[in-house]
Design a protein around this motif. Structure first.
Motif, short mmCIF file in Angstrom:
data_model
loop_
_atom_site.label_atom_id
_atom_site.label_comp_id
_atom_site.label_asym_id
_atom_site.label_seq_id
_atom_site.Cartn_x
_atom_site.Cartn_y
_atom_site.Cartn_z
N LEU A 8 3.54 13.76 -3.57
CA LEU A 8 2.66 14.83 -3.10
C LEU A 8 2.70 16.07 -4.00
O LEU A 8 1.76 16.85 -4.00
CB LEU A 8 3.02 15.22 -1.67
CG LEU A 8 2.77 14.12 -0.65
CD1 LEU A 8 3.02 14.63 0.76
CD2 LEU A 8 1.35 13.59 -0.74
N ASP A 9 3.78 16.24 -4.75
CA ASP A 9 3.83 17.39 -5.65
C ASP A 9 2.70 17.35 -6.67
O ASP A 9 2.30 18.37 -7.21
CB ASP A 9 5.16 17.41 -6.40
CG ASP A 9 6.09 18.47 -5.81
OD1 ASP A 9 5.56 19.43 -5.23
OD2 ASP A 9 7.32 18.31 -5.93
N LYS A 10 2.22 16.16 -6.97
CA LYS A 10 1.21 16.04 -8.01
C LYS A 10 -0.20 16.10 -7.48
O LYS A 10 -1.14 16.08 -8.26
CB LYS A 10 1.40 14.71 -8.74
CG LYS A 10 2.62 14.65 -9.62
CD LYS A 10 2.60 13.29 -10.26
CE LYS A 10 3.52 13.20 -11.44
NZ LYS A 10 3.29 11.91 -12.10
N CYS A 11 -0.37 16.09 -6.17
CA CYS A 11 -1.73 16.02 -5.64
C CYS A 11 -2.38 17.39 -5.74
O CYS A 11 -1.86 18.38 -5.21
CB CYS A 11 -1.73 15.55 -4.19
SG CYS A 11 -3.41 15.34 -3.56
N ILE A 12 -3.53 17.43 -6.41
CA ILE A 12 -4.23 18.69 -6.57
C ILE A 12 -5.38 18.80 -5.57
O ILE A 12 -6.18 19.72 -5.63
CB ILE A 12 -4.77 18.86 -8.01
CG1 ILE A 12 -5.69 17.69 -8.35
CG2 ILE A 12 -3.62 18.96 -8.99
CD1 ILE A 12 -6.43 17.88 -9.67
N GLY A 13 -5.50 17.84 -4.67
CA GLY A 13 -6.55 17.91 -3.64
C GLY A 13 -7.95 17.81 -4.21
O GLY A 13 -8.86 18.49 -3.74
N CYS A 14 -8.15 16.96 -5.20
CA CYS A 14 -9.47 16.88 -5.85
C CYS A 14 -10.39 15.90 -5.13
O CYS A 14 -11.57 15.85 -5.42
CB CYS A 14 -9.34 16.49 -7.31
SG CYS A 14 -8.69 14.83 -7.56
N GLY A 25 -4.21 12.80 -10.67
CA GLY A 25 -2.83 13.23 -10.86
C GLY A 25 -1.87 12.10 -11.13
O GLY A 25 -0.69 12.32 -11.35
N ARG A 26 -2.36 10.87 -11.09
CA ARG A 26 -1.52 9.68 -11.28
C ARG A 26 -0.31 9.72 -10.35
O ARG A 26 0.83 9.49 -10.78
CB ARG A 26 -1.06 9.58 -12.73
CG ARG A 26 -2.24 9.51 -13.66
CD ARG A 26 -1.83 9.35 -15.08
NE ARG A 26 -3.02 9.21 -15.92
CZ ARG A 26 -2.99 9.01 -17.22
NH1 ARG A 26 -1.83 8.89 -17.83
NH2 ARG A 26 -4.10 8.90 -17.90
N LEU A 27 -0.58 10.07 -9.11
CA LEU A 27 0.53 10.26 -8.19
C LEU A 27 0.83 9.04 -7.36
O LEU A 27 1.75 9.04 -6.56
CB LEU A 27 0.25 11.47 -7.29
CG LEU A 27 -1.00 11.43 -6.41
CD1 LEU A 27 -0.68 10.87 -5.05
CD2 LEU A 27 -1.53 12.85 -6.28
N ARG A 28 0.05 7.97 -7.53
CA ARG A 28 0.26 6.81 -6.66
C ARG A 28 1.02 5.71 -7.40
O ARG A 28 0.79 5.48 -8.58
CB ARG A 28 -1.08 6.27 -6.18
CG ARG A 28 -1.86 7.28 -5.36
CD ARG A 28 -2.97 6.63 -4.61
NE ARG A 28 -3.82 7.64 -3.99
CZ ARG A 28 -4.42 7.50 -2.82
NH1 ARG A 28 -4.27 6.40 -2.13
NH2 ARG A 28 -5.16 8.46 -2.33
N TYR A 29 1.89 5.07 -6.67
CA TYR A 29 2.67 3.95 -7.19
C TYR A 29 2.42 2.75 -6.29
O TYR A 29 2.40 2.89 -5.07
CB TYR A 29 4.16 4.28 -7.20
CG TYR A 29 4.51 5.44 -8.11
CD1 TYR A 29 5.02 5.22 -9.38
CD2 TYR A 29 4.29 6.75 -7.69
CE1 TYR A 29 5.32 6.28 -10.22
CE2 TYR A 29 4.58 7.81 -8.51
CZ TYR A 29 5.09 7.58 -9.78
OH TYR A 29 5.38 8.63 -10.60
N ILE A 30 2.20 1.60 -6.88
CA ILE A 30 1.99 0.40 -6.07
C ILE A 30 2.98 -0.66 -6.52
O ILE A 30 3.17 -0.87 -7.73
CB ILE A 30 0.54 -0.12 -6.22
CG1 ILE A 30 -0.45 0.91 -5.71
CG2 ILE A 30 0.37 -1.43 -5.46
CD1 ILE A 30 -1.89 0.49 -5.89
#
Lengths: 538, 243
Positions: A13-19, A263-268
């Motif tokens: 969540l630190d990387k989420c810029i809410g775009c 933000g490339r904040l997701r990991y799968i």
């Protein structure tokens, strides 16, 4: 012991810029149809805020998920089987369209067909439900970026009891974004609520899907899901939900939301779990123990015993290797920085979140202190009760301790890596303070900051890829598709007659192969020479 | 001797209707599972639905039970267990009228809702409108016949005409003269019902057969294996997976 594989996700969540790029691309891919205009399989909420649909976390009102009865047995909060059947003619806990929002479009035609007039014509909003002119009063992210927060954010169910402590004055508040998809729970209450048995969990990868041919539109799943991530298509009369982009995942590429995340904040990745222990874990008496119960449910994919049992359960070898490399498992159980969303719903959700350190860092920086220094940060985490309590209500059933631990690890990582980046001697007391080694902290940093595409998405393709790949080969009649004139098969009217239209699965690998093969690509042609690459002489 | 009209109305029409009903459902299930749904409009409007829908549905379930009892159980059986025709009729008529009124009241609320609530009205198809006319028409005819018949003080004993005729259809020994002897109200109700049954498989009424009783016994979480293929196409013949 019955080992099953589960496709899971972690969001940092630190990387989420809410775009909202994830929401928009998901909508374009899956819900840009009539009947699901109001549906966002992926949505991004500003927290604190009411969420979408409004106040969906208020389970006293919506009664989603599971709870323990007086004897400590797990039961659906919305009531058991008989109660479901007795209320089947009018679901008492179904969110109304107002709780989502009334979808609209604009009367664009006016712009070009209006007669010549003094004033510029205006495209007025029209309801997509009634077709009548409408005023826009709410949407899936109406309170984005704390818009209207002084009035709206107070209705956030998570703020109950601490409303007066959270300030919504612009300078004094904190906020972060929470992207949400279906949790693909290990103990899905939507599936348990479905009278028709149409919602199922795929035994290969744990993806929870609605069988559109079996769904009869009883709407109990919408009420049963505490995250309100099952939606009712009012046009087809069927329930729909996030599919974890299974046609993509099956060929080894990530979901649309993850693929397009700016933000490339997701990991799968895969996690392995023991299906026989799910019920016991979900029935953990103390809500605060649910997080650990859920962590313990996930098995160590490098443990030889686990691998042996997994192979016995029919999980293919390359899947086990993928599980061992899974960034999701690493973030949950190796580094222990990912937390599940609302474990107290007892559905064992499988989309995990790394809570944001930024509300803390922001406050520290604003006070003029060094926002990157570990002692300042550690002290701030301890002192800033409100953001931590709020995060705890989201991720740990209200227990601040695990959130504290995660935030301290994130703070330690920043601090430790700053020394390395500045060429200073790394301070080994920092990883010590959070129970990690310097090397582990560096690996965590690598995974959170540098990880490339194939490290963020470790998705073993499904083991039917051969059959599918061959499907596009021109070895059969091109008219031999469902409903086509060349329709073959063994039934009286053709084997697959009347079945669903196939989803247009774009096979990434095949497309690439075809592009690389003998296709003329004028995009990069500079106008000189032969645009057709010379073929190798045999 | 039966007139041609009697044979037409009380033999041909019922058999055609039954055939369409059965074959139609098989066809619909095979070809249109996706369209087999309640098509709930609760998302659009809840206040009227919360009142009307349970009233209608529970009412009509009682009505169906009453019809099963009245049509399928011969009068001789109930008399054999000591229930006189007068006692039977008193119970059947009172319960039937009560259930019928509930059903009709529920249907009235639902029709009113459908007409007045904009989104619900615009989601109403022509098929729905035909269905509503047939369904409500049949209910009104049936309820009207029962109430009016009882008001005369000498209600017709349908268990000597309609019921044996109905059963005779299933013995493949149809006796149209029994039905021809029934009062006009019963005849109209029966004709309306046959038209409704013939229309049934092509309307949203198919959801009746989805009453999810299996939910009471199945395990909560359903696991299903992925199909053999990717996406949702069956593998081509000759390309099925091994093992």
């Amino acid at each position: 012991m019955k080992i099953m594989a589960q496709m899971a996700m972690v969001m940092n969540l630190d990387k989420c810029i809410g775009c909202h790029t994830c929401s928009v691309t998901c909508k374009q891919a899956w819900t840009n149809r009539s009947g699901v205009e109001y549906v966002w399989f992926n949505n991004v909420e500003t927290r604190p805020g009411q969420g979408y649909p409004r106040t969906y976390e208020d389970q006293d009102r919506w009664r989603g998920g599971w709870t323990l009865n007086a004897r400590g047995r797990l039961r659906l909060r919305g009531g058991g089987r008989l109660r479901k059947l007795l209320t089947i003619f009018s679901n008492p806990k179904l969110p109304a369209l107002d709780d989502y929002y009334e979808p609209w479009t604009y009367d664009y035609d006016t712009l070009i067909s209006a007669p010549a007039q003094q004033h510029t014509p205006v495209a007025r909003p029209r309801s997509l439900i009634s077709g009548k002119p409408t005023g826009i009063t709410w949407s899936a992210n109406w309170d984005d970026d704390l818009g209207g927060a002084p009035e709206l954010a107070r209705h956030d169910p998570l703020l109950r009891g601490i409303e007066d402590k959270v300030r919504f004055e612009f300078e004094q508040t904190f906020m972060f974004y929470l992207p949400r998809i279906c949790e693909h729970c290990l103990n899905p209450s939507c599936a348990a609520s479905c009278p028709s048995g149409a919602i199922y969990k795929r035994s290969e990868d744990g993806i929870v899907l609605v069988d559109q041919d079996r769904c009869r539109g009883w709407r109990m799943c919408v009420s049963g899901c505490p995250y309100k991530k099952v939606y009712f298509n009012h046009r087809t009369g069927k329930a729909e939900k996030c599919t974890f982009c299974f046609p993509r995942v099956e060929v080894g590429i990530p979901t649309v939301c993850a693929e397009t995340c700016v933000g490339r904040l997701r990991y799968i990745g895969l996690v392995l779990y023991d299906a026989d222990r799910v019920l016991a874990a979900a029935s953990t008496p103390d809500e605060h123990d649910l997080l650990d119960a859920q962590r313990d449910l996930l098995l160590d994919p490098t443990d030889p015993h686990v691998r042996r049992e997994a192979e016995r359960a029919g999980i293919p070898h390359d899947w086990l290797d993928a599980a061992a490399r899974s960034p999701v498992h690493a973030l949950i159980n190796t580094y222990r920085v990912a937390l599940p969303l609302h474990p107290e719903y007892r559905t064992m959700p499988m989309v995990w979140y790394i809570p944001p350190l930024s509300p803390v860092v922001d406050v520290v920086r604003d006070t003029g202190h060094d926002g990157e220094h570990h002692t300042t940060l550690f002290a701030a985490i301890d002192a800033l009760r409100i953001p931590v309590d709020y995060l705890a209500r989201l991720f740990t059933a209200g227990d601040p301790e695990p959130v504290n631990q995660v935030l301290r690890r994130l703070a330690a990582m920043r601090s430790y890596l700053r020394d390395i980046n500045l060429g200073r001697e790394p301070d080994e007391s920092i990883p010590d303070a959070v129970g990690m080694t310097g090397e582990e902290l560096y690996d965590l940093y690598r995974l959170l900051a540098l990880a490339k595409y194939d490290e963020r998405y470790v998705i073993p393709p499904a083991h039917a890829e051969q059959a599918h790949g061959l499907e596009e080969l021109a070895t059969e009649c091109s008219l031999d598709y469902e409903g086509g004139p060349g329709m073959g098969g063994s039934g009286p009217f053709g084997e697959t007659s009347g079945g669903p239209t196939p989803i247009a699965v774009e096979n990434f690998h095949m497309l690439r192969d075809r592009q690389k093969a003998d296709r003329v690509n004028l995009l990069n042609w500079d106008g000189r020479g032969n645009p057709v690459p010379p073929k190798d002489k045999p | 001797m039966n007139s041609t009209l009697d044979i037409m109305l009380w033999v041909v029409v019922p058999y055609v209707s039954i055939a369409v009903f059965v074959v139609g459902h098989v066809w619909r299930y095979r070809y249109d599972k996706f369209g087999w749904t309640t098509r709930s409009s609760q998302l659009y409007e809840n206040r009227l639905l919360r009142l009307g829908s349970p009233l209608f549905h529970f009412g009509i379930l009682l009505v169906v039970l009453g019809h099963v009892a009245g049509l399928l159980i011969p009068e001789s059986w109930t008399e054999a267990v000591g229930v006189s025709e007068t006692a039977y009729h008193a119970v059947a008529a009172s319960l039937g009228i009560l259930a019928g009124l509930c059903t009709l009241a529920g249907a009235a609320i639902l029709v009113y809702r459908r007409r007045t609530v904009g989104p619900v009205f615009s989601a109403t198809t022509r098929n729905d409108k035909v269905m509503y006319v047939l369904l409500v028409g049949t209910i009104v005819l049936g309820l009207g016949t029962t109430i009016l018949g009882n008001l005369t003080g000498d209600p017709h004993n349908y268990r000597e005409t309609v019921s044996p005729w109905f059963r005779s259809l299933f013995y493949a020994d149809p006796q149209p003269q029994l039905m021809a002897a029934a009062p006009l109200g019963f005849q109209l109700h029966v004709i309306a019902a046959w038209i409704l049954f013939a229309f049934w498989p092509f309307s949203r009424l198919v959801h009746v057969f989805s009453l999810p009783l299996g939910y009471l016994t199945r395990p909560y979480i359903v696991y299903r294996s992925r199909d053999d293929q990717l996406g949702n196409r069956r593998p081509r013949r000759g390309w099925e997976r091994v093992g």
